[in-house]
Design an enzyme around this catalytic site. Structure first.
Site: not given
Length: 254
Positions: A8, A10-11, A109, A129
């Site tokens: 993603g 950010t992570n 995703d 999500d």
């Protein structure tokens, strides 16, 4: 066991999973400046922390919403495991009928989450999500992916609020004691948390009206577990929903 990776903005979520169970779920920061070797070290360290040998990894699959880093992560896994992961994208068999104006633009995703949710929950389904963005995907009673909404994520909203208002500090996210805050930090924390929960509840109500049915509700993402308990609706939380979807896609396409 396969290595399931979801990248993603950010992570990067890295997990080990097979048909029996999820062995681990860990997160590392998405960093455009890292090399494939640095990511390889991250992945190898995660395996070592969980006492998992590289030889136990029989395959790998990557879902990504950060295309510029795809080759870096694919190379990192190859350095460790000796093979390149599958990449979720156009041409992959999903078994999911996507009824959208342009199905190719749907985030990988969101597709993977839907594939997993259909296996685990009765349709129709709303899948939430909560990451950098908060997405709410809808699967109808026939199992078709029919669309959803994309909203600013909690941290994006909070950082924007603090960055644009000179007197509002940067704060950490946490569960507020009550709705009515007695100081600036509590007021901000209450606003962002209860506001997000109320937003989810409101959109779910509107989606239910359009579906003309009561859907199953499931949430995933690192922030969902602290927001969904504040919601009026009963929402199941699954930290490894996306990993389950990646395993399904891996088995369909290997």
């Amino acid at each position: 066991m396969i290595l399931a990776i979801d990248m993603g903005n950010t992570n990067i979520v890295i997990g080990g999973i097979d048909d029996e169970k999820t062995y681990f779920v860990e997160r590392v920061t998405t960093n455009h400046g890292k090399t494939d070797v640095e990511y390889a070290v991250n992945i190898k360290s995660i395996l070592e922390i969980h006492n998992i040998s590289v030889s136990a990894i029989s395959g790998a699959i990557l879902s990504s919403v950060v295309p510029p880093l795809n080759s870096t992560i694919l190379s990192a896994v190859k350095k460790i495991c000796g093979f390149e992961p599958m990449l979720v994208g156009s041409g992959m068999k999903t078994g999911l009928n996507i009824i959208m104006d342009n199905p190719k633009t749907v985030g990988s995703d969101m597709i993977v989450d839907a594939v997993a949710a259909i296996r685990e929950y009765p349709c129709p389904i709303i899948i939430i999500d909560m990451g950098t963005a908060t997405t709410m995907s809808v699967v109808d009673c026939k199992g078709n992916y029919i669309g959803g909404v994309i909203l600013p994520g909690l941290k994006v909203s909070l950082d924007s609020l603090s960055g644009k208002a000179a007197q509002l500090p940067y704060i950490s996210l946490g569960m507020p004691d009550k709705v009515i805050g007695k100081n600036t930090i509590d007021c901000m924390r209450s606003g962002i948390m209860y506001g997000s929960a109320a937003m989810l509840d409101g959109i779910i109500d509107l989606m239910e009206q359009e579906l003309k049915a009561t859907p199953s509700l499931v949430a995933t993402g690192g922030l969902a577990k602290i927001v969904t308990p504040l919601c009026r609706h009963s929402i199941a939380y699954e930290d490894d929903l996306l990993l389950k979807g990646l395993l399904i896609l891996y088995n369909k396409n290997k």
